[in-house]
Design a protein around this motif. Structure first.
Motif, PDB file in Angstrom:
ATOM      1  N   LEU A  75    -105.334   2.548  31.100  1.00  0.00           N
ATOM      2  CA  LEU A  75    -106.653   2.760  32.020  1.00  0.00           C
ATOM      3  C   LEU A  75    -107.027   1.385  32.187  1.00  0.00           C
ATOM      4  CD1 LEU A  75    -108.158   5.242  29.708  1.00  0.00           C
ATOM      5  CD2 LEU A  75    -106.938   5.863  31.730  1.00  0.00           C
ATOM      6  N   GLN A  76    -107.502   0.962  33.507  1.00  0.00           N
ATOM      7  CA  GLN A  76    -108.064  -0.204  33.810  1.00  0.00           C
ATOM      8  C   GLN A  76    -109.702   0.116  34.511  1.00  0.00           C
ATOM      9  OE1 GLN A  76    -106.488  -3.188  33.853  1.00  0.00           O
ATOM     10  NE2 GLN A  76    -108.484  -4.368  34.359  1.00  0.00           N
ATOM     11  N   ALA A  77    -110.800  -0.407  33.815  1.00  0.00           N
ATOM     12  CA  ALA A  77    -112.158  -0.161  34.085  1.00  0.00           C
ATOM     13  C   ALA A  77    -112.503  -1.391  35.093  1.00  0.00           C
ATOM     14  CB  ALA A  77    -112.882  -0.169  33.081  1.00  0.00           C
ATOM     15  N   SER A  78    -113.166  -1.231  36.010  1.00  0.00           N
ATOM     16  CA  SER A  78    -113.636  -2.453  37.014  1.00  0.00           C
ATOM     17  C   SER A  78    -114.971  -1.854  37.609  1.00  0.00           C
ATOM     18  CB  SER A  78    -112.601  -2.530  37.862  1.00  0.00           C
ATOM     19  OG  SER A  78    -112.369  -1.502  38.790  1.00  0.00           O
ATOM     20  N   ALA A 111    -105.948   4.971  36.517  1.00  0.00           N
ATOM     21  CA  ALA A 111    -105.196   5.207  35.451  1.00  0.00           C
ATOM     22  C   ALA A 111    -103.703   5.454  35.767  1.00  0.00           C
ATOM     23  CB  ALA A 111    -105.448   6.705  34.938  1.00  0.00           C
ATOM     24  N   SER A 112    -102.800   5.020  34.894  1.00  0.00           N
ATOM     25  CA  SER A 112    -101.518   4.999  35.186  1.00  0.00           C
ATOM     26  C   SER A 112    -100.871   6.289  34.891  1.00  0.00           C
ATOM     27  CB  SER A 112    -100.605   3.713  34.672  1.00  0.00           C
ATOM     28  OG  SER A 112    -100.804   3.758  33.187  1.00  0.00           O
ATOM     29  N   GLY A 113     -99.659   6.761  35.341  1.00  0.00           N
ATOM     30  CA  GLY A 113     -98.870   7.809  34.697  1.00  0.00           C
ATOM     31  C   GLY A 113     -98.963   8.901  35.688  1.00  0.00           C
ATOM     32  N   ARG A 114     -98.013  10.013  35.845  1.00  0.00           N
ATOM     33  CA  ARG A 114     -98.125  10.708  36.696  1.00  0.00           C
ATOM     34  C   ARG A 114     -98.789  12.287  36.289  1.00  0.00           C
ATOM     35  NH1 ARG A 114     -91.639  11.344  37.259  1.00  0.00           N
ATOM     36  NH2 ARG A 114     -91.903  10.735  35.030  1.00  0.00           N
ATOM     37  N   THR A 115     -99.125  12.127  35.031  1.00  0.00           N
ATOM     38  CA  THR A 115     -99.702  13.417  34.587  1.00  0.00           C
ATOM     39  C   THR A 115    -101.165  13.066  34.420  1.00  0.00           C
ATOM     40  OG1 THR A 115     -99.208  12.517  32.191  1.00  0.00           O
ATOM     41  CG2 THR A 115     -97.698  13.997  33.286  1.00  0.00           C
ATOM     42  N   PHE A 116    -101.867  12.273  34.900  1.00  0.00           N
ATOM     43  CA  PHE A 116    -103.101  11.946  34.895  1.00  0.00           C
ATOM     44  C   PHE A 116    -104.080  13.164  35.069  1.00  0.00           C
ATOM     45  CE2 PHE A 116    -107.185   9.844  35.215  1.00  0.00           C
ATOM     46  CZ  PHE A 116    -107.837  10.158  36.185  1.00  0.00           C
TER      47      PHE A 116
END
Length: 125
Positions: free
Chosen positions: A3-6, A23-28
């Motif tokens: 996760l990357q917040a901004s 969010a990264s990943g294919r199952t978000f």
């Protein structure tokens, strides 16, 4: 999932900010998401949460009616629209994720498995 917040920054009281969490990943889409915040010298506190499909949302009383959580599963993004900001909203804001289906949302930090790095929100009076 990572996760990357901004989107944090300095704003005057009464102003608005929109935080984003990528969010990264294919199952978000299988994850319930939450926003938390932590002010200096205070414990991390719940702000808002949203279920995997956006069908359920929940807010802390302190932000209800001013903040809105939303998500775009096609873009792997979660947002926190913050309006009518107050100095007491000043904190580092974190996004968090937990794999959970249905309408499950949670307000307890320990329930979440993944955390972003945080983004600073400062509201001046």
């Amino acid at each position: 999932v990572q996760l990357q917040a901004s989107g944090g920054g300095l704003v005057q009281a009464g102003g608005s900010l929109r935080l984003s969490c990528a969010a990264s990943g294919r199952t978000f889409s299988r994850y319930a998401m939450g926003w938390f915040r932590q002010a200096p010298g205070k414990e991390r506190e719940f702000v808002a949460a949203i279920s995997w499909n956006g069908g359920s949302t929940y807010y802390a009383d302190s932000v209800k009616g001013r903040f809105t959580i939303s998500r775009d599963n096609a873009k792997n993004m979660v947002y926190l629209q913050m309006n009518s900001l107050k100095p007491e909203d000043t904190a580092v804001y974190y996004c968090a994720a937990k794999r959970a289906g249905g309408s499950v949302v949670a307000t307890i930090p320990s329930w979440y498995d993944y955390w972003g790095q945080g983004t600073q929100v400062t509201v001046s009076s």
